[in-house]
Design a protein around this motif. Structure first.
Motif, PDB file in Angstrom:
ATOM      1  N   SER A   1      -0.115   2.541   6.668  1.00 32.62           N
ATOM      2  CA  SER A   1      -1.516   2.938   6.773  1.00 32.62           C
ATOM      3  C   SER A   1      -1.827   4.106   5.854  1.00 32.62           C
ATOM      4  N   ARG A   2      -0.841   4.931   5.585  1.00 34.59           N
ATOM      5  CA  ARG A   2      -0.899   5.960   4.548  1.00 34.59           C
ATOM      6  C   ARG A   2       0.187   5.637   3.530  1.00 34.59           C
ATOM      7  N   PRO A   3      -0.132   4.914   2.468  1.00 32.49           N
ATOM      8  CA  PRO A   3       0.926   4.464   1.561  1.00 32.49           C
ATOM      9  C   PRO A   3       1.643   5.582   0.832  1.00 32.49           C
ATOM     10  N   ASP A   4       1.090   6.784   0.870  1.00 31.83           N
ATOM     11  CA  ASP A   4       1.815   7.915   0.298  1.00 31.83           C
ATOM     12  C   ASP A   4       2.763   8.536   1.311  1.00 31.83           C
ATOM     13  N   GLN A   5       2.707   8.053   2.559  1.00 33.06           N
ATOM     14  CA  GLN A   5       3.566   8.574   3.619  1.00 33.06           C
ATOM     15  C   GLN A   5       4.123   7.404   4.437  1.00 33.06           C
ATOM     16  N   LEU A   6       4.886   6.549   3.783  1.00 29.59           N
ATOM     17  CA  LEU A   6       5.484   5.401   4.454  1.00 29.59           C
ATOM     18  C   LEU A   6       6.448   5.888   5.525  1.00 29.59           C
ATOM     19  N   ARG A   7       6.345   5.302   6.714  1.00 28.64           N
ATOM     20  CA  ARG A   7       7.221   5.763   7.794  1.00 28.64           C
ATOM     21  C   ARG A   7       7.682   4.581   8.647  1.00 28.64           C
ATOM     22  N   GLN A   8       8.892   4.681   9.131  1.00 27.58           N
ATOM     23  CA  GLN A   8       9.466   3.640   9.972  1.00 27.58           C
ATOM     24  C   GLN A   8       8.876   3.716  11.374  1.00 27.58           C
TER      25      GLN A   8
ATOM     26  N   VAL B   1       3.716  -8.495   4.584  1.00 29.42           N
ATOM     27  CA  VAL B   1       2.922  -7.399   5.122  1.00 29.42           C
ATOM     28  C   VAL B   1       1.839  -7.935   6.045  1.00 29.42           C
ATOM     29  N   ASP B   2       1.416  -7.102   6.981  1.00 28.15           N
ATOM     30  CA  ASP B   2       0.257  -7.364   7.824  1.00 28.15           C
ATOM     31  C   ASP B   2      -0.923  -6.645   7.171  1.00 28.15           C
ATOM     32  N   PRO B   3      -1.877  -7.384   6.575  1.00 28.93           N
ATOM     33  CA  PRO B   3      -2.962  -6.728   5.843  1.00 28.93           C
ATOM     34  C   PRO B   3      -3.947  -6.000   6.739  1.00 28.93           C
ATOM     35  N   VAL B   4      -3.976  -6.344   8.032  1.00 25.48           N
ATOM     36  CA  VAL B   4      -4.915  -5.702   8.963  1.00 25.48           C
ATOM     37  C   VAL B   4      -4.325  -4.415   9.517  1.00 25.48           C
ATOM     38  N   ARG B   5      -3.104  -4.506  10.047  1.00 18.81           N
ATOM     39  CA  ARG B   5      -2.477  -3.328  10.656  1.00 18.81           C
ATOM     40  C   ARG B   5      -1.724  -2.476   9.640  1.00 18.81           C
TER      41      ARG B   5
ATOM     42  N   ASP C   1     -11.688   1.616   1.523  1.00 19.42           N
ATOM     43  CA  ASP C   1     -12.549   2.251   0.530  1.00 19.42           C
ATOM     44  C   ASP C   1     -12.337   1.668  -0.863  1.00 19.42           C
ATOM     45  N   GLY C   2     -11.770   0.470  -0.946  1.00 16.44           N
ATOM     46  CA  GLY C   2     -11.609  -0.211  -2.225  1.00 16.44           C
ATOM     47  C   GLY C   2     -10.317   0.070  -2.935  1.00 16.44           C
ATOM     48  N   ARG C   3      -9.437   0.861  -2.344  1.00 23.75           N
ATOM     49  CA  ARG C   3      -8.159   1.154  -2.992  1.00 23.75           C
ATOM     50  C   ARG C   3      -7.207  -0.037  -2.899  1.00 23.75           C
ATOM     51  N   ASP C   4      -6.470  -0.247  -3.954  1.00 23.64           N
ATOM     52  CA  ASP C   4      -5.561  -1.389  -4.079  1.00 23.64           C
ATOM     53  C   ASP C   4      -4.155  -0.834  -4.279  1.00 23.64           C
ATOM     54  N   VAL C   5      -3.217  -1.280  -3.452  1.00 27.84           N
ATOM     55  CA  VAL C   5      -1.864  -0.726  -3.472  1.00 27.84           C
ATOM     56  C   VAL C   5      -0.851  -1.851  -3.597  1.00 27.84           C
ATOM     57  N   MET C   6       0.135  -1.646  -4.457  1.00 26.35           N
ATOM     58  CA  MET C   6       1.259  -2.569  -4.604  1.00 26.35           C
ATOM     59  C   MET C   6       2.451  -1.996  -3.853  1.00 26.35           C
ATOM     60  N   LEU C   7       3.125  -2.846  -3.068  1.00 29.56           N
ATOM     61  CA  LEU C   7       4.321  -2.452  -2.340  1.00 29.56           C
ATOM     62  C   LEU C   7       5.496  -3.245  -2.881  1.00 29.56           C
ATOM     63  N   VAL C   8       6.500  -2.550  -3.361  1.00 33.80           N
ATOM     64  CA  VAL C   8       7.661  -3.170  -3.989  1.00 33.80           C
ATOM     65  C   VAL C   8       8.883  -2.878  -3.134  1.00 33.80           C
TER      66      VAL C   8
ATOM     67  N   LEU D   1      -1.743  -4.519  -0.689  1.00 32.27           N
ATOM     68  CA  LEU D   1      -2.603  -4.170   0.431  1.00 32.27           C
ATOM     69  C   LEU D   1      -3.901  -3.572  -0.090  1.00 32.27           C
ATOM     70  N   ALA D   2      -5.030  -4.009   0.482  1.00 32.22           N
ATOM     71  CA  ALA D   2      -6.339  -3.458   0.149  1.00 32.22           C
ATOM     72  C   ALA D   2      -6.780  -2.545   1.287  1.00 32.22           C
ATOM     73  N   TYR D   3      -7.279  -1.385   0.927  1.00 33.33           N
ATOM     74  CA  TYR D   3      -7.720  -0.420   1.921  1.00 33.33           C
ATOM     75  C   TYR D   3      -9.239  -0.355   1.949  1.00 33.33           C
TER      76      TYR D   3
END
Length: 459
Positions: free
Chosen positions: A163-170, A130-134, A87-94, A83-85
């Motif tokens: 939306s906050r990859p450091d705070q993944l929530r269901q 993943v939904d890259p927009v939402r 402000d240019g941040r790039d995140v991998m979801l495993v 997922l790209a955010y």
């Protein structure tokens, strides 16, 4: 302050493995019960970081991947997304048997753990999307998760807010009659969920679970449509629909037992089965093309996943634009010689609904253009029986594919009649499930090692 907190990685120990070109046998499984879990490998490394490795050549290969590092905090990995955010941040979801973990890719070869949505005991989470927009993650719950079984276990889909990859929530969880894989349709406004083998409550004549559709336009309140689709896929028999890939033209390709079939899910389309033009939707798609794979190419006819190169013109061999499809067979036989293969087939002759009229008495099969098998290839372990074809990804005319204990193979498909291996990565302690191209690198979900990060170099 928010930005600072978002960027703060979770500090956990990480270990890695070195690049090896030999391997050991691993257990083989039936497509209805693909490999799961695995014992964590004993890696040599220093804790707290991902180790980088020097380039190593494979004898006789024209080029070879450089192993940049291994993310062992992702041991049990099955699938990877990015997922790209803003402000240019790039995140991998495993995702894997542990649930879902997010990693910061500021240093692409040294991912840092950000957050986790823990689901210990999950079964595989194959082909998480993943939904890259939402910024949503969709995880399929196989009925075998948390100690269940195919006959009676519960299946469904988790929807996770990233939306906050450091705070993944269901956000929500919904029960679905299928649950081996789930795929985004119509820009992730709907999900198509399929597999595995049928439950005890399903019709006895079914060979496996077809596709169920879930409306996720409101991800907090998903709605499952009661009637499944992609029925009668195996010469008239409803069977195991394993996975769905959507090509660049918007056609959804369903792979499973009996072959691969493509559907339009949007727009006004000609329906070759109903013989009229109508509006295609996610719950009432319009047949497009596809069909069974010849038994001489894929004896089990259990097709695992596919890719149709529809986004760019095919410049070689005179093939018409969009007429080729890559599809791979998952099959475990004694030894590698008869195991699952990569098949390149032609869609020519399948655009008039032929597959939807196929029967055992009058079967329809796509013409095979080329095949590739790991058996006998350079870098292969001749003893291993855990070498079925599995997920692959395509970048230009290089296809990268995982073959469980036989590792990850880079295949030149510029001549579709003669797919040719150009590189391979097969660590002795590996069990490769799925490779993913991302920003010039390949991230390999390895169920025993975690995530191997490779760079293909000219040799």
């Amino acid at each position: 302050m928010l930005m600072t907190r978002w960027w703060q990685p979770v500090l956990v120990p990480a270990v890695v493995a070195t690049l090896l070109l030999t391997g050991t046998p691993a257990r083989a499984c039936d497509p209805d019960d693909p490999p799961h879990g695995g014992t964590a490998a004993h890696h040599e490394a220093a804790a707290g970081s991902v180790r980088h490795h020097h380039h190593q050549h494979a004898a006789g290969a024209s080029s070879n991947p450089e192993l940049l590092g291994t993310v062992a905090t992702a041991t049990g990995a099955i699938s990877i997304n990015f997922l790209a955010y803003g402000d240019g941040r790039d995140v991998m979801l495993v995702t894997g048997t542990f649930g879902l973990r997010s990693y910061d890719l500021a240093d692409p070869a040294n991912p840092r753990l950000l957050g986790e949505f823990a689901l210990p005991g999950m079964w595989q989470t194959e082909n998480t999307e993943v939904d890259p927009v939402r910024k949503l993650v969709f995880l399929a719950r196989d009925p075998r998760a948390f100690g269940g079984d195919v006959a009676t276990g519960e299946s469904g889909v988790y929807i996770v807010d990233a939306s906050r990859p450091d705070q993944l929530r269901q956000l929500s969880y919904v029960q679905v009659p299928a649950g081996h894989t789930t795929s985004c349709i119509n820009h992730c406004r709907y999900l198509w969920t399929g597999g595995p083998a049928k439950s005890s409550t399903m019709p006895t004549e079914w060979g496996g679970r077809p596709i169920w559709v879930t409306d996720v336009r409101d991800p907090s309140h998903p709605t499952v449509f009661p009637d499944p689709i992609d029925l009668a896929r195996n010469d008239g028999k409803t069977d195991y629909a394993h996975d769905v890939q959507v090509d660049a033209a918007g056609v959804a390709w369903v792979s499973g037992r009996g072959g691969v079939r493509g559907y339009w899910t949007e727009g006004r389309r000609w329906d070759p089965v109903r013989k009229r033009t109508r509006t295609a939707t996610a719950i009432d798609p319009v047949p497009y093309a596809g069909g069974g794979i010849a038994e001489t190419a894929a004896p089990s006819r259990f097709m695992h996943n596919s890719h149709r190169p529809a986004g760019a013109r095919w410049a070689d061999g005179g093939w018409r634009h969009g007429d080729l499809i890559y599809v791979t067979e998952e099959s475990f036989q004694a030894g590698c010689a008869a195991d699952g293969v990569l098949v390149i087939a032609s869609l020519t002759g399948s655009y008039q609904g032929q597959s939807w009229r196929s029967t055992p008495q009058q079967p329809f099969r796509l013409a095979t253009v080329g095949t590739w098998s790991v058996a006998g290839q350079e870098g292969s372990d001749p003893v291993s029986e855990d070498c079925s074809a599995h997920y692959f990804d395509v970048h230009g005319k290089v296809l990268v594919q995982s073959f469980y204990a036989q590792g990850t193979r880079f295949i030149d498909v510029s001549d579709p009649t003669n797919p040719t291996q150009i590189a391979y990565h097969r660590p002795a302690d590996g069990r490769a499930w799925a490779p993913f191209w991302h920003n010039g690198l390949v991230y390999v979900a390895d169920n025993t090692r975690g995530v191997d990060i490779l760079r293909l170099t000219s040799g």
